[in-house]
Scaffold this motif. Structure first.
Motif, PDB file in Angstrom:
ATOM      1  N   PRO B 122       0.830  -1.218   0.000  1.00 34.41           N
ATOM      2  CA  PRO B 122       0.000   0.000   0.000  1.00 34.41           C
ATOM      3  C   PRO B 122       0.860   1.262   0.000  1.00 34.41           C
ATOM      4  O   PRO B 122       1.981   1.260   0.510  1.00 34.41           O
ATOM      5  CB  PRO B 122      -0.772  -0.107   1.322  1.00 34.41           C
ATOM      6  N   SER B 123       0.314   2.323  -0.587  1.00 35.64           N
ATOM      7  CA  SER B 123       0.984   3.622  -0.521  1.00 35.64           C
ATOM      8  C   SER B 123       0.656   4.271   0.819  1.00 35.64           C
ATOM      9  O   SER B 123      -0.226   3.808   1.561  1.00 35.64           O
ATOM     10  CB  SER B 123       0.497   4.517  -1.655  1.00 35.64           C
ATOM     11  N   GLU B 124       1.361   5.358   1.118  1.00 35.90           N
ATOM     12  CA  GLU B 124       1.070   6.087   2.349  1.00 35.90           C
ATOM     13  C   GLU B 124      -0.383   6.569   2.348  1.00 35.90           C
ATOM     14  O   GLU B 124      -1.056   6.551   3.373  1.00 35.90           O
ATOM     15  CB  GLU B 124       2.038   7.274   2.439  1.00 35.90           C
ATOM     16  N   GLU B 125      -0.854   7.001   1.169  1.00 32.99           N
ATOM     17  CA  GLU B 125      -2.249   7.453   1.066  1.00 32.99           C
ATOM     18  C   GLU B 125      -3.229   6.318   1.342  1.00 32.99           C
ATOM     19  O   GLU B 125      -4.269   6.523   1.965  1.00 32.99           O
ATOM     20  CB  GLU B 125      -2.529   8.025  -0.330  1.00 32.99           C
ATOM     21  N   ASP B 126      -2.895   5.130   0.838  1.00 29.31           N
ATOM     22  CA  ASP B 126      -3.761   3.971   1.098  1.00 29.31           C
ATOM     23  C   ASP B 126      -3.858   3.704   2.601  1.00 29.31           C
ATOM     24  O   ASP B 126      -4.930   3.384   3.118  1.00 29.31           O
ATOM     25  CB  ASP B 126      -3.210   2.712   0.416  1.00 29.31           C
TER      26      ASP B 126
END
Lengths: 267, 178
Positions: B122-126
Motif C-alpha cells: 500500500p501507498s502512504e495514502e492507502d
C-alpha cells in the motif's frame, strides 16, 4: 430496549415485519448508535442483511443497486467508478463496509453524499410496503420521505454518458469528513455551451436539493468561471443552509459559488 | 423474542453463546467470549477501537447486532499472533513505537491486517485512508502509518532499513514470525 431482531430472507418477509412496526436496518450505522445509547424509539429491528437486496446489476447503461448493498460494494464496482470520488469521502472504509445505499437516502444532512449523487442522476427508488410496490423518483423520496411500513428495495439510475458527470465536496479534512458543500451534476454540453444540466447540492439545506436556479442560468451558456460563479450565486436561492459543528450557515452560503465553480472548472 | 443461541466462527473456531435481542458483536466478544482486545470506545462507530474483521472485512463491532452476522467468520486481535509469536503488523507496531496508551491499537492492527491482506504494497495514502475511521489521541498517527508501511515490507520479506522517520528496528528476519 430491543425485544427482537428479525432477519427476513425476502423483500416480502421484510414487508411483513415492517408493517408491524419493525425498524428497517440496513448496515446499522444509523440505527445501532441509537440502540447503544438507549435512544431507540422502536423495540423491533428488521435487518436487510439476508433479504437478498444487496445485488448490483449494470446492464445497457442502467444500474440497479440493491438498497442493502454496502457502500463499499458500490465503490468497488467497476462500472460505477464515476461514483468513487463521492463514496471515498463518506465516513471511513470500515463504516462503508456496513452502511448501505438505501440507508444513505435517509441520513441527516450534512451526510448523505450518495443521495446527492442519486438526485443529480435523477434516479428512481423501488419501494415496497403494505400497499405493494411502487417506483418513485429519488427527488420525491428525499423531499417527503416514504410512508410508514414502506422501505426502499433498490435504486435504479442511468449511467451518465462519458464526460457528463461532475462531483465536488468541500469538507474539513480529505477523508471521513461531513459535507460543507457537496455538488453533483450531470451536464451535457455541445459547441461549448450547456445543452442540459441537473445539479444537486448537499450540505446547504436540511435535505439534498436541486439547484434549479443555477440550472436555468447555465443553459445555453459556456461553463466558464464567470458563468459558473454567477450560477453559484443564483443557487443560493435554492438552499436553506444551517449551522453545525462543521460550518456556519453563513459560511456555507458564502462558499457555495466557489465550490459549484470548482465542481465544473476544477479550480 | 427471547434470548437465543447464536453461532460464530471466531478466530477460526466455532463458538456458540446466548444473545439477548440486539446485543452487539462487541458485547458478545468481550462479555460472552472473554475476548477483550476490541475496546468499547464511542459505541457509535466513530472511534474505530472496536474494529474486527467480519468475513475478512474490517467493521466496527459496536454497530453490528450479533444476530445479523450469525455463522459469519470473525477475526479479532486475539487471532492475529501465530503460535504465541507476534505477526509482522504487531511486531512492527512495537518496534516503531506505534502504541502509546494502547486504546486504539487493537482496532488499528485489525484495519492494517485487512489492508495488507488486500494490498501487500500500500501507498502512504492507502494507509491513511484505511485508518481514517480509527481515532488515536496519543501518537499523532505518524508512527502508526510508519508501522503499517514497515509491516508491509516485512511481510513482503524486504529489509526494514531506510524508512524515513523509522525508529531503529530489528532486522526483518528476526521480526518476521511466520
Amino acid at each position: 430496549m430491543i425485544q427482537a431482531v428479525h432477519l427476513p430472507e425476502s423483500a416480502e418477509a421484510v414487508a411483513v415485519h415492517s408493517a408491524r412496526g419493525g425498524w428497517i436496518m440496513g448496515g446499522g450505522t444509523v440505527v445501532m448508535p441509537l440502540v447503544n445509547s438507549g435512544a431507540a424509539t422502536r423495540s423491533e429491528l428488521v435487518s436487510l442483511r439476508r433479504a437478498g437486496l444487496a445485488g448490483i446489476e449494470v446492464r445497457d447503461g442502467v444500474a440497479r443497486i440493491g438498497a442493502a448493498a454496502p457502500l463499499s460494494s458500490v465503490e468497488e464496482h467497476p462500472e460505477l467508478a464515476f461514483l468513487r470520488p463521492a463514496l471515498r469521502t463518506i465516513a471511513s472504509p470500515t463504516i462503508r463496509n456496513l452502511a448501505t445505499v438505501g440507508g444513505n437516502l435517509f441520513v441527516e444532512q450534512p451526510y448523505g453524499d450518495l443521495a446527492v449523487c442519486l438526485l443529480a442522476l435523477d434516479a428512481t427508488c423501488e419501494i415496497a410496503g403494505p400497499a405493494g410496490r411502487r417506483d418513485v423518483p429519488v427527488a420525491e423520496v428525499l423531499a417527503s420521505g416514504i410512508a410508514e411500513g414502506e422501505f426502499v428495495t433498490a435504486v435504479v439510475t442511468a449511467l451518465p454518458e462519458p464526460g457528463t458527470w461532475y462531483y465536488h465536496k468541500a469538507m474539513r479534512r480529505k477523508l471521513n469528513s461531513a459535507s460543507i458543500v457537496t455538488v453533483a451534476s450531470v451536464t451535457r454540453t455541445a459547441d461549448g455551451v450547456v445543452t442540459s444540466t441537473r445539479i444537486a447540492l448537499g450540505g446547504v439545506a436540511p435535505r439534498p436539493v436541486r439547484a434549479v436556479s443555477a440550472e436555468r442560468l447555465l443553459r445555453d451558456r459556456p461553463l466558464s468561471p464567470e458563468v459558473l460563479t454567477e450560477a453559484g450565486e443564483a443557487a443560493r436561492a435554492d438552499t436553506a443552509p444551517f449551522d453545525d459543528a462543521y460550518a456556519s450557515a453563513w459560511y456555507r452560503a458564502r462558499v457555495l459559488p466557489v465550490h459549484l465553480r470548482r465542481a465544473f472548472a476544477g479550480r | 423474542m427471547p434470548s437465543q443461541i447464536v453461532s460464530l466462527v471466531v478466530n477460526g473456531e466455532p463458538r456458540e453463546f446466548i444473545a439477548r435481542p440486539g446485543v452487539t458483536l462487541l458485547a458478545v466478544l468481550r462479555e460472552a467470549l472473554g475476548l477483550t482486545a476490541a475496546k468499547r470506545g464511542c459505541a457509535q462507530g466513530s472511534c474505530g477501537t472496536c474494529t474486527v474483521l467480519v468475513d475478512d472485512r474490517p467493521a466496527p463491532a459496536c454497530l453490528i447486532a450479533v444476530e445479523t452476522v450469525a455463522d459469519c467468520s470473525v477475526r479479532t486481535l486475539e487471532g492475529v499472533a501465530v503460535g504465541g509469536n507476534l505477526d509482522e503488523v504487531q511486531s512492527s507496531f512495537v518496534d516503531n513505537f506505534a502504541t502509546q496508551c494502547g486504546f486504539c491499537t487493537a482496532g488499528m492492527i485489525m484495519v492494517a491486517e485487512a489492508l495488507l491482506d488486500r494490498d501487500p504494497d500500500p501507498s502512504e495514502e492507502d494507509v491513511a485512508e484505511a485508518i481514517s475511521g480509527n481515532v488515536c489521541r496519543c501518537t499523532g498517527y505518524r508512527p502508526i502509518m510508519i508501522a503499517i508501511l514497515d509491516a508491509a515490507r516485512r511481510r513482503r520479506g524486504e529489509s526494514v532499513e531506510g524508512i524515513e522517520g523509522t525508529a531503529p528496528a530489528r532486522p526483518a528476519e528476526e521480526a518476521v514470525s511466520r
